[in-house]
Design a protein around this motif. Structure first.
Motif, mmCIF file in Angstrom:
data_model
loop_
_atom_site.group_PDB
_atom_site.id
_atom_site.type_symbol
_atom_site.label_atom_id
_atom_site.label_comp_id
_atom_site.label_asym_id
_atom_site.label_seq_id
_atom_site.Cartn_x
_atom_site.Cartn_y
_atom_site.Cartn_z
ATOM 1 N N HIS A 177 -3.677 1.224 -4.478
ATOM 2 C CA HIS A 177 -3.421 1.060 -3.016
ATOM 3 C C HIS A 177 -1.782 1.382 -2.819
ATOM 4 O O HIS A 177 -1.136 1.157 -4.050
ATOM 5 N N HIS A 210 0.341 -0.778 -1.357
ATOM 6 C CA HIS A 210 1.211 -1.822 -0.884
ATOM 7 C C HIS A 210 2.479 -1.914 -1.803
ATOM 8 O O HIS A 210 2.489 -1.318 -2.886
ATOM 9 N N HIS A 228 2.497 -2.584 -5.467
ATOM 10 C CA HIS A 228 1.383 -1.637 -6.182
ATOM 11 C C HIS A 228 2.155 -0.162 -6.355
ATOM 12 O O HIS A 228 1.503 0.732 -7.258
ATOM 13 N N HIS A 240 -8.810 -4.429 2.182
ATOM 14 C CA HIS A 240 -7.524 -4.937 2.139
ATOM 15 C C HIS A 240 -6.232 -3.873 2.261
ATOM 16 O O HIS A 240 -5.470 -4.220 2.875
ATOM 17 N N ASP A 268 -6.564 -4.403 -5.557
ATOM 18 C CA ASP A 268 -6.559 -5.946 -4.966
ATOM 19 C C ASP A 268 -7.965 -5.954 -4.187
ATOM 20 O O ASP A 268 -8.086 -6.380 -3.054
ATOM 21 N N TYR A 321 -8.562 -10.965 -5.649
ATOM 22 C CA TYR A 321 -7.396 -11.691 -6.231
ATOM 23 C C TYR A 321 -8.001 -12.604 -7.190
ATOM 24 O O TYR A 321 -9.132 -13.267 -6.835
HETATM 25 ZN ZN LIG Z 1 -2.337 -5.316 -1.805
#
Ligand SMILES: [Zn+2]
Length: 236
Positions: free
Chosen positions: A61, A63, A66, A146, A165, A168
């Motif tokens: 993803h 974020h 990442h 997420h 993710d 977690y």
């Molecule tokens: Zn994330």
């Protein structure tokens, strides 16, 4: 760098060595799944060289922690279609994140700074991968929640799930480890849709994985992780 399964290497870096990048053997080189944080870029480049060279990057993803090295590697970067806009955006904090929901004040203050430090900036996406596609012999699965376009990789032969993710293995809202052998749904403060995030953990549980390699911390292993993951989906 640690070999975590047949043809799969894990590079851990940055804060508490909790940021994970996976290298998957592919065509004499490697595909990288998730891109860690910007400060990891030299280590990532060196690791990929040792493994025969980087063919492409696939983001679990978009974020900041990442996508961080992705703009610096000189190879095509791909992600799920629902993640392209955020990957190509210059925002280090996704528009749907609500960090004010984080329960511990110092952690709440720290994250905006950390996310900016981790971020490598916008990533040009050159292709997309969706559920049903194959990456380095792994099946791509969509785990929205997420993030809208969160994807994981699944290999039936050794029941190995590499899932960014989706779960977690660390309590990121309090910045401390989870009890040994536990998993959790990422905190709603980060979530695009928390109810969907829980559904996605149940989808992962139903695969009955033996190993779950997440975006942070060491892999979770067991004969069948279904009960562990189902328990995680029941919490908050
Ligand atoms: Zn994330």
């Amino acid at each position: 760098m640690e070999k975590v399964a047949d043809g799969v290497w894990l590079l851990r870096g940055d804060l508490r060595k909790a940021m994970n990048v996976y290298f998957l053997e592919d065509d004499g080189g490697v595909v990288m799944f998730d891109a860690g944080t910007k400060p990891m870029r030299r280590k990532v480049r060196a690791a990929a060289e040792r493994l025969g060279g980087l063919n492409r990057v696939v983001l679990g993803h978009a974020h900041a922690d990442h996508r961080g090295t992705a703009p610096y590697l000189g190879v095509p970067v791909e992600c799920h279609p629902d993640e392209v806009a955020d990957a190509e955006s210059d925002a280090s904090i996704a528009p749907y994140m609500d960090l004010s929901q984080l329960p511990v004040a110092p952690v709440r203050w720290l994250y905006p700074l950390l996310l900016r430090r981790w971020d490598g900036g916008p990533v040009k996406i050159e292709g997309t991968v969706s559920e049903g596609d194959t990456v380095a012999g792994f099946q791509v699965l969509h785990f929205p929640g997420h993030a809208p376009g969160l994807i994981g990789l699944w290999r039936e032969s050794d029941r190995l799930a590499i899932v960014s993710d989706v779960v977690y293995l660390v309590d990121s809202a309090r910045m401390r480890p989870l009890p040994e052998g536990e998993a959790s749904v990422p905190h709603p403060a980060w979530a695009w849709d928390h109810a969907k995030a829980k559904e996605s953990v149940r989808k992962l549980a139903a695969l009955e994985p033996a190993t779950v390699c997440a975006g942070h911390d060491l892999p979770l292993r067991g004969e069948n992780l279904r009960p562990t993951l189902e328990a995680a989906a029941e919490k908050h």
